[in-house]
Structure formats: structure tokens, C-alpha cells
Design a protein around this motif. Structure first.
Motif, PDB file in Angstrom:
ATOM      1  N   HIS A  82       0.835  -1.204   0.000  1.00 57.40           N
ATOM      2  CA  HIS A  82       0.000   0.000   0.000  1.00 57.40           C
ATOM      3  C   HIS A  82       0.867   1.249   0.000  1.00 57.40           C
ATOM      4  CE1 HIS A  82      -3.625  -2.380   0.723  1.00 57.40           C
ATOM      5  NE2 HIS A  82      -2.929  -3.055   1.628  1.00 57.40           N
ATOM      6  N   THR A  83       0.268   2.357  -0.436  1.00 55.98           N
ATOM      7  CA  THR A  83       0.955   3.648  -0.435  1.00 55.98           C
ATOM      8  C   THR A  83       0.369   4.508   0.686  1.00 55.98           C
ATOM      9  OG1 THR A  83       1.237   3.525  -2.831  1.00 55.98           O
ATOM     10  CG2 THR A  83       1.539   5.684  -1.808  1.00 55.98           C
ATOM     11  N   TYR A  84       1.265   5.048   1.537  1.00 55.85           N
ATOM     12  CA  TYR A  84       0.811   5.793   2.712  1.00 55.85           C
ATOM     13  C   TYR A  84       1.280   7.242   2.674  1.00 55.85           C
ATOM     14  CZ  TYR A  84      -0.328   1.268   4.766  1.00 55.85           C
ATOM     15  OH  TYR A  84      -0.852   0.030   5.016  1.00 55.85           O
ATOM     16  N   VAL A  85       0.451   8.092   3.274  1.00 60.23           N
ATOM     17  CA  VAL A  85       0.774   9.500   3.473  1.00 60.23           C
ATOM     18  C   VAL A  85       1.057   9.708   4.953  1.00 60.23           C
ATOM     19  CG1 VAL A  85      -0.162  11.855   3.456  1.00 60.23           C
ATOM     20  CG2 VAL A  85      -0.568  10.325   1.516  1.00 60.23           C
ATOM     21  N   ARG A  86       2.081  10.489   5.244  1.00 58.96           N
ATOM     22  CA  ARG A  86       2.430  10.792   6.634  1.00 58.96           C
ATOM     23  C   ARG A  86       1.770  12.113   7.026  1.00 58.96           C
ATOM     24  NH1 ARG A  86       6.942   9.359   9.887  1.00 58.96           N
ATOM     25  NH2 ARG A  86       7.403  10.885  11.515  1.00 58.96           N
ATOM     26  N   ASP A  87       0.739  12.041   7.863  1.00 55.93           N
ATOM     27  CA  ASP A  87       0.064  13.248   8.335  1.00 55.93           C
ATOM     28  C   ASP A  87       0.819  13.837   9.513  1.00 55.93           C
ATOM     29  OD1 ASP A  87      -2.042  13.565   6.610  1.00 55.93           O
ATOM     30  OD2 ASP A  87      -3.409  12.297   7.760  1.00 55.93           O
ATOM     31  N   ARG A  88       0.812  15.170   9.574  1.00 56.62           N
ATOM     32  CA  ARG A  88       1.394  15.844  10.720  1.00 56.62           C
ATOM     33  C   ARG A  88       0.281  16.483  11.542  1.00 56.62           C
ATOM     34  NH1 ARG A  88       6.787  15.865  10.331  1.00 56.62           N
ATOM     35  NH2 ARG A  88       7.708  15.501   8.280  1.00 56.62           N
ATOM     36  N   GLU A  89       0.622  16.833  12.745  1.00 56.31           N
ATOM     37  CA  GLU A  89      -0.380  17.325  13.701  1.00 56.31           C
ATOM     38  C   GLU A  89      -0.451  18.842  13.702  1.00 56.31           C
ATOM     39  OE1 GLU A  89      -0.774  17.600  18.556  1.00 56.31           O
ATOM     40  OE2 GLU A  89       0.478  16.053  17.650  1.00 56.31           O
TER      41      GLU A  89
END
Length: 307
Positions: A82-89
Motif C-alpha cells: 500500500h501507499t501511505y501519506v504521513r500526516d502531521r499534527e
């Protein structure tokens, strides 16, 4: 806070001065208590965290078609198919104003209470400041300390309190701007209508409020009998009862009616109300106030009943 018909045991001027000096000695114990409960309370505290622009990691989530390829975390995506996005807070620091009543009536401690009402109120306020500071919130005290966002906010608040003059009644709040939370901790023995005259304008300005009533067990149960002399620490007025037990039921009825009226009035404003006795653990009241600040539904907690 000045009381209407308050009945308390006599406290001499020397005892008042001694307790005022002991206020500074309370701070280390308060810090110990705050850090002791932090491991259980802070775990459920997340302030106003949500996804957005920031420096701290928030979560990995599946890549959605149309998103920028620069948002993909290729190292995490390489672990599976799978391809993932790294979310920031995105952290929106909230301002919470904390206030504890330091008027003479709060110095009262019967033989049934673990500590004075003033000691318990200060412990709760500073411990709450410790917890809030850990979550990145801004902490202020009306008329005593401007809001700060710092890990040592509790220590800074304690220092400010030690140098603050003795006050009576609810604090001045003209310096509070915007939508904030305010936590008021005291015995609230004034007539409920007088208290609401001060609080209602705060609610109309958009402040989200939380009131914590501190009570000595003797104030609630009135365990006295026989000839007893009572003194109001605010006015110095004395009352001598030849048979104190004969007024017990009338006193308790008036005392509890005042609490019920205040609680109902605050709820109509959308504010929370809790009462806490000094013969219970401070951590119980902290959990209660934490729940309100976190937006959790009300529920009963021993020693810090939520209503």
C-alpha cells in the motif's frame, strides 16, 4: 468568599497569618501530587490535537488519488503493498484560566478534614496547571498571571500566587479575550444569586466555565452538639449556640439547597459544576475537572461528584 449564614469554628488572627505563610510550603507537595496523578490523567489528555500543518507526527493513512506525490511516505509504503501519506499534527493551543479562592473562609479546616480548603484548592489548581502545560495549553490566572505556554507553567503560577495579595470574591476577568475555558475553585458560600450575577456575563462573552466547590466535611455534616461558639472568618461575627444539635437539620437543608441552586443555575448557562470534600483524594476532583475540559459526558465520581 464571604458567606451568608456560614457557620465555622473560630480561627484566630495568628492562625490566619500562619496559614498564609504556609501557602508557600504547600507548593512542593502540590507538585508531587500533580506528577503522581499525571501518569493516569495525562494519558487521556490530548488538548485540541488534530491533523494539519505542524512538526509532530500524527498518523499514517492510505494515499488518496489526486494528492501530491510529495506527501507520500515512501519508507512506510515500502513495508507492504500500500501507499501511505504521513500526516502531521496541527496543535491549536487553548487558553485555560485557573483561579482559586484565597479569601479567609478558605483557611478553614475542621478535625474531620484532611487539609484546609485553601490547601486543597491550591493543590487542584496547580496540579491542573501541570497537566494542562504538559499538553501544550496556555495557562493563566485572572489578575495574577498572564497566559503562558510552557512546561514550567505550574511553577510560574505558584510563584505568582505566593506574591499575590489576598483577595475576596470572584476574580476580575476584563483581561480575558476570546473563547477560553475558565476553572473557578472555591467554597462558593455566597448566596447563589450573587454568584450568578458575576458568572452570567462571563458565559455571555463566550467563556466555557467549570466551577469546583471545595467543602470541609464539617461544613456539610454539621457534627456539633452542646454549647458551641462559631465565628465567621470574613466578618468576625460570632454565634453562640447552647445546643448546636438543634439547628443541625435546618443548617444542612440550607447548605445543600444553596449548592443545588448554584449547580442548576450553572448548568442552565452550559457550565459544569462539581463539589469536592477535603476528606477525599485531590486526584478524584482532578479527574472530574479533566473530564469536563476534555468534553467527556458527566458521571459520578467519589469525592468529586459531577453534576
Amino acid at each position: 468568599m464571604a458567606s451568608i449564614g456560614q457557620i465555622v469554628e473560630q480561627t484566630t488572627g495568628g492562625e490566619v497569618l500562619s496559614r498564609a505563610r504556609a501557602r508557600a510550603a504547600l507548593v512542593p507537595d502540590c507538585m508531587v501530587e500533580a506528577r503522581r496523578i499525571a501518569n493516569t490523567v495525562i494519558a487521556g489528555w490530548h488538548g485540541r490535537r488534530k491533523r494539519g500543518i505542524g512538526e509532530n507526527f500524527w498518523q499514517f493513512r492510505p494515499y488518496a488519488e489526486g494528492e501530491s506525490l510529495a506527501a507520500i511516505d515512501w519508507r512506510r509504503s515500502a513495508r507492504d503493498d500500500h501507499t501511505y501519506v504521513r500526516d502531521r499534527e496541527w496543535e491549536a493551543a487553548h487558553t485555560v484560566w485557573l483561579w482559586a479562592d484565597l479569601s479567609p473562609s478558605m483557611m478553614y479546616k475542621s478535625t474531620f478534614g484532611a487539609v484546609s480548603k485553601e490547601s486543597r484548592a491550591l493543590v487542584l489548581m496547580l496540579a491542573l496547571a501541570e497537566i494542562l502545560a504538559r499538553s501544550g495549553e496556555r495557562i493563566g490566572c485572572p489578575g495574577i498571571m498572564e497566559p503562558v505556554s510552557a512546561r514550567n507553567a505550574a511553577e510560574r503560577l505558584a510563584t505568582a500566587i505566593m506574591h499575590a495579595p489576598q483577595t475576596a470574591g470572584l476574580p476580575e476577568t476584563g483581561m480575558i479575550r476570546g473563547h477560553s475555558d475558565i476553572v473557578l475553585i472555591g467554597d462558593f458560600l455566597d448566596d447563589a444569586d450573587r454568584i450568578m450575577e458575576r458568572i452570567t456575563p462571563l458565559a455571555r462573552r463566550g467563556l466555557r466555565g467549570h466551577v469546583v466547590e471545595i467543602a470541609d466535611p464539617a461544613e456539610e455534616t454539621f457534627p456539633y452538639s452542646g454549647r458551641t461558639e462559631f465565628t465567621d472568618p470574613e466578618t468576625g461575627e460570632k454565634l453562640v449556640s447552647g445546643r448546636a444539635e438543634t439547628v443541625r437539620e435546618d443548617y444542612r437543608r440550607a447548605y445543600l439547597s444553596r449548592r443545588e441552586t448554584l449547580g442548576e443555575s450553572l448548568r442552565r448557562l452550559g457550565w459544569s459544576f462539581a463539589f469536592h470534600r477535603t476528606d477525599h483524594l485531590a486526584s478524584e476532583a482532578l479527574v472530574t475537572v479533566h473530564g469536563y475540559l476534555s468534553g467527556l459526558p458527566a458521571g459520578g465520581i467519589n469525592g468529586g461528584t459531577r453534576t
